[in-house]
Write a protein that holds these residues in place. Structure first.
Motif, PDB file in Angstrom:
ATOM      1  N   ALA A 115       0.864  -1.186   0.000  1.00 49.42           N
ATOM      2  CA  ALA A 115       0.000   0.000   0.000  1.00 49.42           C
ATOM      3  C   ALA A 115       0.898   1.232   0.000  1.00 49.42           C
ATOM      4  O   ALA A 115       1.841   1.321   0.801  1.00 49.42           O
ATOM      5  CB  ALA A 115      -0.925   0.011   1.210  1.00 49.42           C
ATOM      6  N   PHE A 116       0.603   2.181  -0.897  1.00 51.05           N
ATOM      7  CA  PHE A 116       1.477   3.338  -1.073  1.00 51.05           C
ATOM      8  C   PHE A 116       0.653   4.603  -1.284  1.00 51.05           C
ATOM      9  O   PHE A 116      -0.465   4.548  -1.813  1.00 51.05           O
ATOM     10  CB  PHE A 116       2.403   3.142  -2.288  1.00 51.05           C
ATOM     11  CG  PHE A 116       3.229   1.895  -2.231  1.00 51.05           C
ATOM     12  CD1 PHE A 116       4.444   1.880  -1.565  1.00 51.05           C
ATOM     13  CD2 PHE A 116       2.786   0.728  -2.843  1.00 51.05           C
ATOM     14  CE1 PHE A 116       5.208   0.727  -1.515  1.00 51.05           C
ATOM     15  CE2 PHE A 116       3.535  -0.429  -2.798  1.00 51.05           C
ATOM     16  CZ  PHE A 116       4.758  -0.429  -2.128  1.00 51.05           C
ATOM     17  N   VAL A 117       1.225   5.725  -0.877  1.00 47.78           N
ATOM     18  CA  VAL A 117       0.673   7.038  -1.190  1.00 47.78           C
ATOM     19  C   VAL A 117       1.775   7.853  -1.847  1.00 47.78           C
ATOM     20  O   VAL A 117       2.968   7.627  -1.605  1.00 47.78           O
ATOM     21  CB  VAL A 117       0.154   7.770   0.073  1.00 47.78           C
ATOM     22  CG1 VAL A 117      -1.020   7.036   0.675  1.00 47.78           C
ATOM     23  CG2 VAL A 117       1.274   7.968   1.087  1.00 47.78           C
ATOM     24  N   ASN A 118       1.375   8.798  -2.689  1.00 44.13           N
ATOM     25  CA  ASN A 118       2.361   9.666  -3.336  1.00 44.13           C
ATOM     26  C   ASN A 118       1.772  11.052  -3.527  1.00 44.13           C
ATOM     27  O   ASN A 118       0.567  11.217  -3.702  1.00 44.13           O
ATOM     28  CB  ASN A 118       2.822   9.080  -4.672  1.00 44.13           C
ATOM     29  CG  ASN A 118       1.695   8.951  -5.669  1.00 44.13           C
ATOM     30  OD1 ASN A 118       1.299   9.922  -6.322  1.00 44.13           O
ATOM     31  ND2 ASN A 118       1.145   7.746  -5.811  1.00 44.13           N
ATOM     32  N   PHE A 119       2.663  12.033  -3.474  1.00 47.02           N
ATOM     33  CA  PHE A 119       2.277  13.425  -3.665  1.00 47.02           C
ATOM     34  C   PHE A 119       3.422  14.136  -4.362  1.00 47.02           C
ATOM     35  O   PHE A 119       4.594  13.934  -4.026  1.00 47.02           O
ATOM     36  CB  PHE A 119       1.990  14.107  -2.322  1.00 47.02           C
ATOM     37  CG  PHE A 119       1.715  15.580  -2.452  1.00 47.02           C
ATOM     38  CD1 PHE A 119       0.441  16.041  -2.730  1.00 47.02           C
ATOM     39  CD2 PHE A 119       2.738  16.508  -2.301  1.00 47.02           C
ATOM     40  CE1 PHE A 119       0.188  17.404  -2.855  1.00 47.02           C
ATOM     41  CE2 PHE A 119       2.497  17.864  -2.423  1.00 47.02           C
ATOM     42  CZ  PHE A 119       1.220  18.315  -2.706  1.00 47.02           C
ATOM     43  N   SER A 120       3.101  14.981  -5.344  1.00 48.55           N
ATOM     44  CA  SER A 120       4.132  15.754  -6.020  1.00 48.55           C
ATOM     45  C   SER A 120       3.573  17.104  -6.445  1.00 48.55           C
ATOM     46  O   SER A 120       2.378  17.239  -6.730  1.00 48.55           O
ATOM     47  CB  SER A 120       4.690  15.003  -7.234  1.00 48.55           C
ATOM     48  OG  SER A 120       3.739  14.965  -8.274  1.00 48.55           O
ATOM     49  N   TRP A 121       4.470  18.083  -6.473  1.00 49.47           N
ATOM     50  CA  TRP A 121       4.122  19.417  -6.962  1.00 49.47           C
ATOM     51  C   TRP A 121       5.325  19.971  -7.712  1.00 49.47           C
ATOM     52  O   TRP A 121       6.475  19.791  -7.273  1.00 49.47           O
ATOM     53  CB  TRP A 121       3.762  20.361  -5.819  1.00 49.47           C
ATOM     54  CG  TRP A 121       3.370  21.734  -6.302  1.00 49.47           C
ATOM     55  CD1 TRP A 121       2.120  22.148  -6.654  1.00 49.47           C
ATOM     56  CD2 TRP A 121       4.226  22.861  -6.509  1.00 49.47           C
ATOM     57  NE1 TRP A 121       2.133  23.456  -7.067  1.00 49.47           N
ATOM     58  CE2 TRP A 121       3.429  23.926  -6.991  1.00 49.47           C
ATOM     59  CE3 TRP A 121       5.587  23.073  -6.351  1.00 49.47           C
ATOM     60  CZ2 TRP A 121       3.947  25.175  -7.302  1.00 49.47           C
ATOM     61  CZ3 TRP A 121       6.112  24.322  -6.669  1.00 49.47           C
ATOM     62  CH2 TRP A 121       5.291  25.356  -7.131  1.00 49.47           C
ATOM     63  N   GLY A 122       5.051  20.616  -8.849  1.00 49.16           N
ATOM     64  CA  GLY A 122       6.149  21.151  -9.633  1.00 49.16           C
ATOM     65  C   GLY A 122       5.722  22.289 -10.521  1.00 49.16           C
ATOM     66  O   GLY A 122       4.533  22.627 -10.634  1.00 49.16           O
TER      67      GLY A 122
END
Length: 297
Positions: A115-122
């Motif tokens: 189980a994984f979560v991910n977040f990115s901003w660019g």
């Protein structure tokens, strides 16, 4: 003589500093003036909620030397918007997701779950080299976290994954129409260049970490010990104010540290729905005259 030489050096240094300042002003002022002079600009938010499904492959030698293969399911939110400063040339991107992996060993006698979560901003700079084609390049920061669970292991049944990174990214967008139906084709590639990630020693239990053995758990990630890459290809079908997005995503997450080999591969097909959302003020006359700058279309 020495005083004259010092003054000469100061004059040369001042000229170099002035030349550098003039160059920066010449490059930056046009965009800044444009951003300040055009007040009536609307920047719609392109947001899409997607569901992705496909095949997964996981190797984590902290848990087992055997590669497990199976399925992955992911829910993702993506958001694009032209920046408030220099909206013609700068675009922001935000994405967040949660995924679940269900994989088996090669004889299908045992399972692992992840189980994984991910977040990115660019942010990306946008160029329009030819009609209908847009090229983007920039950088993003991202965080990925989760865990892999192997019920066969009594001492170390869980492998925790935590990773923060800085990533160069590039994207190409092409807009066209089939009849009166507008289509947008998009390809994006993102590669981790530098970051920090968590990894214990080989065979080190979480109980040992709990009682105080916490040295060497955080590592600097670079292409010598970690390689992460994400590719995405999608087509947006715009029907009125609604966007239907279908596409493919490929994910590579690998690391080699403390004699622990981790390899996570996902190949997923996706379908999503969303649209462009515009926040307007009560000044309807100004809104009618405003220029709309979309991040993608």
């Amino acid at each position: 003589m020495i005083i004259w030489m010092n003054k000469y050096v100061e004059i040369i240094s001042f000229r170099r500093w002035a030349a550098t300042l003039i160059f920066l002003v010449a490059v930056l002022i046009p965009d800044i003036v444009y951003a300040q002079s055009d007040e009536a600009i609307l920047r719609p938010v392109n947001s899409v909620f997607s569901i992705k499904a496909g095949g997964a492959s996981i190797l984590d030698t902290y848990l087992t030397p055997i590669r497990y293969k199976g399925k992955v399911l992911q829910f993702e939110y993506e958001r694009y918007q032209a920046m408030k400063f220099c909206p013609e040339t700068w675009v922001s991107q935000l994405s967040a997701g949660i995924s679940y992996d269900d994989v088996d060993n090669y004889v299908k006698s045992h399972k692992m779950q992840g189980a994984f979560v991910n977040f990115s901003w660019g942010m990306m700079h946008r160029w329009r080299p030819v009609n209908r084609l847009q090229i983007y390049a920039g950088a993003s920061t991202s965080f990925d976290g989760g865990a892999i669970y192997n019920p066969l292991n009594s001492n170390n049944p869980v492998s925790v994954k935590l990773h923060w990174s800085l990533n160069p990214t590039a994207m190409a967008v092409y807009n066209m129409c089939i009849g009166k139906l507008p289509l947008t084709f998009r390809y994006q590639a993102t590669i981790s260049a530098f970051g920090l990630f968590y990894a214990p020693q080989y065979g080190e239990s979480y109980f040992e970490m709990y009682v105080g053995n916490r040295s060497g758990l955080v590592h600097v990630g670079w292409w010598g010990n970690r390689f992460d890459m994400q590719n995405s290809l999608s087509v947006d079908v715009r029907i009125g104010g609604t966007v239907l997005r279908v596409g493919y995503s490929g994910l590579i997450q690998t690391s080699w540290i403390n004699n622990i080999n981790t390899q996570i591969y996902n190949n997923m097909f996706s379908i999503g729905v969303g649209g462009d959302w515009i926040s307007v003020s009560g000044r309807s006359e100004q809104n009618r005259k405003a220029k709309i700058l979309s991040a993608l279309y």
